[in-house]
Design an enzyme around this catalytic site. Structure first.
Site, PDB file in Angstrom:
ATOM      1  N   CYS A 188       0.823  -1.215   0.000  1.00  0.00           N
ATOM      2  CA  CYS A 188       0.000   0.000   0.000  1.00  0.00           C
ATOM      3  C   CYS A 188       0.863   1.274   0.000  1.00  0.00           C
ATOM      4  O   CYS A 188       1.168   1.840   1.061  1.00  0.00           O
ATOM      5  CB  CYS A 188      -0.979   0.020   1.165  1.00  0.00           C
ATOM      6  SG  CYS A 188      -2.261   1.262   0.894  1.00  0.00           S
ATOM      7  N   CYS A 230      -6.041   2.621  -3.370  1.00  0.00           N
ATOM      8  CA  CYS A 230      -5.380   3.093  -2.162  1.00  0.00           C
ATOM      9  C   CYS A 230      -6.253   4.160  -1.517  1.00  0.00           C
ATOM     10  O   CYS A 230      -6.373   5.269  -2.036  1.00  0.00           O
ATOM     11  CB  CYS A 230      -4.003   3.655  -2.530  1.00  0.00           C
ATOM     12  SG  CYS A 230      -3.058   4.058  -1.074  1.00  0.00           S
TER      13      CYS A 230
HETATM   14  P1  FAD Z   1      -0.379 -11.158   3.495  1.00  0.00           P
HETATM   15  O1  FAD Z   1      -1.797 -10.781   3.713  1.00  0.00           O
HETATM   16  O2  FAD Z   1       0.672 -10.396   4.216  1.00  0.00           O
HETATM   17  O3  FAD Z   1      -0.263 -12.701   3.794  1.00  0.00           O
HETATM   18  C1  FAD Z   1       0.892 -13.456   3.596  1.00  0.00           C
HETATM   19  C2  FAD Z   1       0.750 -14.728   4.405  1.00  0.00           C
HETATM   20  O4  FAD Z   1       1.795 -15.640   4.045  1.00  0.00           O
HETATM   21  C3  FAD Z   1       0.896 -14.475   5.897  1.00  0.00           C
HETATM   22  O5  FAD Z   1      -0.215 -15.020   6.581  1.00  0.00           O
HETATM   23  C4  FAD Z   1       2.186 -15.161   6.261  1.00  0.00           C
HETATM   24  O6  FAD Z   1       2.183 -15.720   7.571  1.00  0.00           O
HETATM   25  C5  FAD Z   1       2.290 -16.242   5.204  1.00  0.00           C
HETATM   26  N1  FAD Z   1       3.656 -16.686   4.958  1.00  0.00           N
HETATM   27  C6  FAD Z   1       4.775 -15.934   4.955  1.00  0.00           C
HETATM   28  N2  FAD Z   1       5.846 -16.710   4.724  1.00  0.00           N
HETATM   29  C7  FAD Z   1       5.388 -17.981   4.558  1.00  0.00           C
HETATM   30  C8  FAD Z   1       6.002 -19.220   4.303  1.00  0.00           C
HETATM   31  N3  FAD Z   1       7.325 -19.313   4.229  1.00  0.00           N
HETATM   32  N4  FAD Z   1       5.230 -20.318   4.194  1.00  0.00           N
HETATM   33  C9  FAD Z   1       3.880 -20.231   4.311  1.00  0.00           C
HETATM   34  N5  FAD Z   1       3.236 -19.068   4.555  1.00  0.00           N
HETATM   35  C10 FAD Z   1       3.987 -17.974   4.688  1.00  0.00           C
HETATM   36  N6  FAD Z   1      -4.301  -2.729   1.237  1.00  0.00           N
HETATM   37  C11 FAD Z   1      -5.445  -2.164   0.763  1.00  0.00           C
HETATM   38  O7  FAD Z   1      -6.058  -2.727  -0.138  1.00  0.00           O
HETATM   39  N7  FAD Z   1      -5.915  -0.991   1.259  1.00  0.00           N
HETATM   40  C12 FAD Z   1      -5.311  -0.350   2.288  1.00  0.00           C
HETATM   41  O8  FAD Z   1      -5.779   0.699   2.738  1.00  0.00           O
HETATM   42  C13 FAD Z   1      -4.123  -0.918   2.824  1.00  0.00           C
HETATM   43  N8  FAD Z   1      -3.484  -0.316   3.843  1.00  0.00           N
HETATM   44  C14 FAD Z   1      -2.431  -0.946   4.443  1.00  0.00           C
HETATM   45  C15 FAD Z   1      -1.850  -0.365   5.563  1.00  0.00           C
HETATM   46  C16 FAD Z   1      -0.824  -0.998   6.241  1.00  0.00           C
HETATM   47  C17 FAD Z   1      -0.212  -0.348   7.448  1.00  0.00           C
HETATM   48  C18 FAD Z   1      -0.369  -2.273   5.779  1.00  0.00           C
HETATM   49  C19 FAD Z   1       0.720  -3.002   6.519  1.00  0.00           C
HETATM   50  C20 FAD Z   1      -0.924  -2.848   4.649  1.00  0.00           C
HETATM   51  C21 FAD Z   1      -1.944  -2.192   3.953  1.00  0.00           C
HETATM   52  N9  FAD Z   1      -2.540  -2.735   2.808  1.00  0.00           N
HETATM   53  C22 FAD Z   1      -3.644  -2.138   2.263  1.00  0.00           C
HETATM   54  C23 FAD Z   1      -1.885  -3.840   2.081  1.00  0.00           C
HETATM   55  C24 FAD Z   1      -2.511  -5.220   2.278  1.00  0.00           C
HETATM   56  O9  FAD Z   1      -2.655  -5.516   3.636  1.00  0.00           O
HETATM   57  C25 FAD Z   1      -1.625  -6.245   1.586  1.00  0.00           C
HETATM   58  O10 FAD Z   1      -1.423  -5.840   0.237  1.00  0.00           O
HETATM   59  C26 FAD Z   1      -2.233  -7.628   1.585  1.00  0.00           C
HETATM   60  O11 FAD Z   1      -2.412  -8.090   2.910  1.00  0.00           O
HETATM   61  C27 FAD Z   1      -1.349  -8.608   0.831  1.00  0.00           C
HETATM   62  O12 FAD Z   1      -1.886  -9.880   0.861  1.00  0.00           O
HETATM   63  P2  FAD Z   1      -0.953 -11.165   0.694  1.00  0.00           P
HETATM   64  O13 FAD Z   1      -1.835 -12.339   0.889  1.00  0.00           O
HETATM   65  O14 FAD Z   1      -0.140 -11.036  -0.532  1.00  0.00           O
HETATM   66  O15 FAD Z   1       0.044 -11.058   1.935  1.00  0.00           O
END
Ligand code: FAD
Length: 394
Positions: A161, A338
């Site tokens: 983000c 965003c």
């Molecule tokens: P994540 O949700 O981070 O999940 C990854 C998962 O993989 C985790 O559960 C982790 O434990 C697991 N994992 C890691 N390594 C391994 C491994 N080796 N083996 C198995 N599992 C593993 N997005 C928006 O749309 N709007 C917003 O307003 C927004 N604001 C944000 C504000 C903040 C402060 C933050 C931190 C994020 C924000 N986001 C926002 C971004 C959003 O949260 C992420 O883009 C989203 O969570 C990404 O999803 P993901 O599944 O790719 O990763």
């Protein structure tokens, strides 16, 4: 050795959303998620936790409660990929084989790329919204600051983000103003990049927001060290390499981020270490039975949960077509969103696609700051996440 038809690595936003959509589309599929954490977090709420509007625990649910019915949860961490033999190996030493693999482990936070950060974050005025363990310290330090310098940072490279480093700065500024101490606090936003936002339509508005609030952006400043004893932030100028020192009374750090090490060191990685997928089909460029979405993928868009909402149906459609030996026709256009919080009652809802063109949902100009969009962020989007997106419904 366990085998599943579809193995998903990571049970975060992307992993759970895609698992739910797969089960909805074809309940007989044998799907497993490998995820080490007991808790699943709605991370977009962390901005509002840092701003004092929610408690950290309100952003999380038990992982067991979000894994879709019928999907097997393997509570383990993947350590290596062997895509030539359709196998992943976990930290516990187990080998899991698959017919199809979906890679979604998110982005890695590289705390140790800023000297002194790991030791100081959460203490003595150094805070960060980027971990459930430190997000409470953001509100603690904002609330307790009565005078001095409040510093906010944004690193070089991809972050989740891209607007979030600014959001907490604007909330803090609004809090200082509302509590009558604004004229005693200098608010500085430092960023490694050359501009406040990538898309011109929203950038122009955010520049005016920063100006109105008296927040001075300092561009090309890359944080390299925190000296917590003397409360100094050390930067390198991105163009001149000059060292710049700024004294702070509180500092909110957006840490450097990058592809997870176990991904970047694998055969699945492409440029930058991200899982190398086609930007429209989400299929791996070299391994036809591998897909990726979310923050760990190479998709060249701003990394957000909102983007995943649009990526997941494309991935599922193409994966099912692939399984049925049909053409993969679903295409992702780079949509991302965003919601840039600009205060406790205002928000600019940026939405755009690969072309950098606005791709707005509502029939009004979303570049305008609105209270209604703030309410959407505070109440609407979390509800949509927990009750819609994670169930594969929206
Ligand atoms: P994540 O949700 O981070 O999940 C990854 C998962 O993989 C985790 O559960 C982790 O434990 C697991 N994992 C890691 N390594 C391994 C491994 N080796 N083996 C198995 N599992 C593993 N997005 C928006 O749309 N709007 C917003 O307003 C927004 N604001 C944000 C504000 C903040 C402060 C933050 C931190 C994020 C924000 N986001 C926002 C971004 C959003 O949260 C992420 O883009 C989203 O969570 C990404 O999803 P993901 O599944 O790719 O990763």
């Amino acid at each position: 050795m366990a085998h599943h038809q579809i193995v998903i690595v990571g049970g975060g936003t992307a992993g759970i959303t895609v698992a739910a959509r797969l089960r909805n589309a074809a309940p007989s599929l044998d799907v497993a998620i490998i995820e080490p954490s007991e808790k699943h977090y709605y991370q977009p709420l962390w901005t509002l936790v840092g701003g004092g509007l929610f408690k950290p625990e309100e952003s999380g649910r038990d992982e067991a409660d979000v894994v879709p019915y019928g999907v097997k949860w393997l509570k383990d961490r993947v350590e290596t990929f062997d895509p030539n033999s359709n196998t992943v190996t976990t930290a516990s030493g187990e080998k899991v084989t698959y017919d199809y693999l979906i890679v979604a482990p998110g982005i890695q936070i590289n705390w140790d790329k800023v000297k002194g950060l790991k030791e100081s974050v959460g203490k003595e005025g150094v805070c960060s919204n980027y971990s459930i363990n430190t997000v409470a310290s953001t509100w603690e330090f904002i609330r307790n600051l009565k005078e001095g310098v409040a510093l906010f940072t944004q690193p070089a490279g991809a972050v989740k983000c891209g607007g979030a480093p600014q959001k907490i700065c604007y909330l803090a500024e609004d809090h200082f103003r509302r509590s009558g101490v604004r004229d005693k606090i200098e608010v500085i936003f430092t960023l490694a990049g050359p501009r406040l936002f990538a898309v011109d339509k929203y950038r122009e508005v955010l520049e005016k927001v920063a100006q109105r609030k008296g927040v001075e952006p300092r561009f090309r400043h890359n944080l390299v060290e925190i000296r917590s004893a003397s409360k100094e932030a050390i930067y390198r100028h991105m163009d001149t390499d000059e060292e710049i020192v700024i004294k702070y009374d509180m500092i909110h750090v957006t840490p450097p981020m990058g592809a997870p090490d176990f991904v970047s060191s694998s055969e699945l990685a492409g440029e930058g270490g991200w899982v190398d997928v086609d930007k429209h089909t989400l299929q791996h460029t070299r391994f036809a039975n591998v897909y990726a979405l979310g923050d760990a993928s190479s998709l060249p868009t701003s990394k957000t949960g909102a983007a995943i909402r649009k990526q997941a149906p494309v991935l599922v459609s193409n994966l099912l077509s692939n399984m049925n030996q049909e053409p993969q026709v679903a295409s992702y256009d780079g949509y991302t969103s965003c919601p840039v919080v600009t205060g406790y009652d205002s928000l600019v809802l940026a939405e755009f696609d690969y072309s950098g063109q606005p791709a707005e949902t509502f029939p009004f100009d979303q570049a305008k700051e609105r209270f209604s969009m703030f309410l959407l962020k505070k109440f609407g989007l979390p509800a949509m996440y927990w009750h819609g997106m994670l169930h594969g419904r929206v």
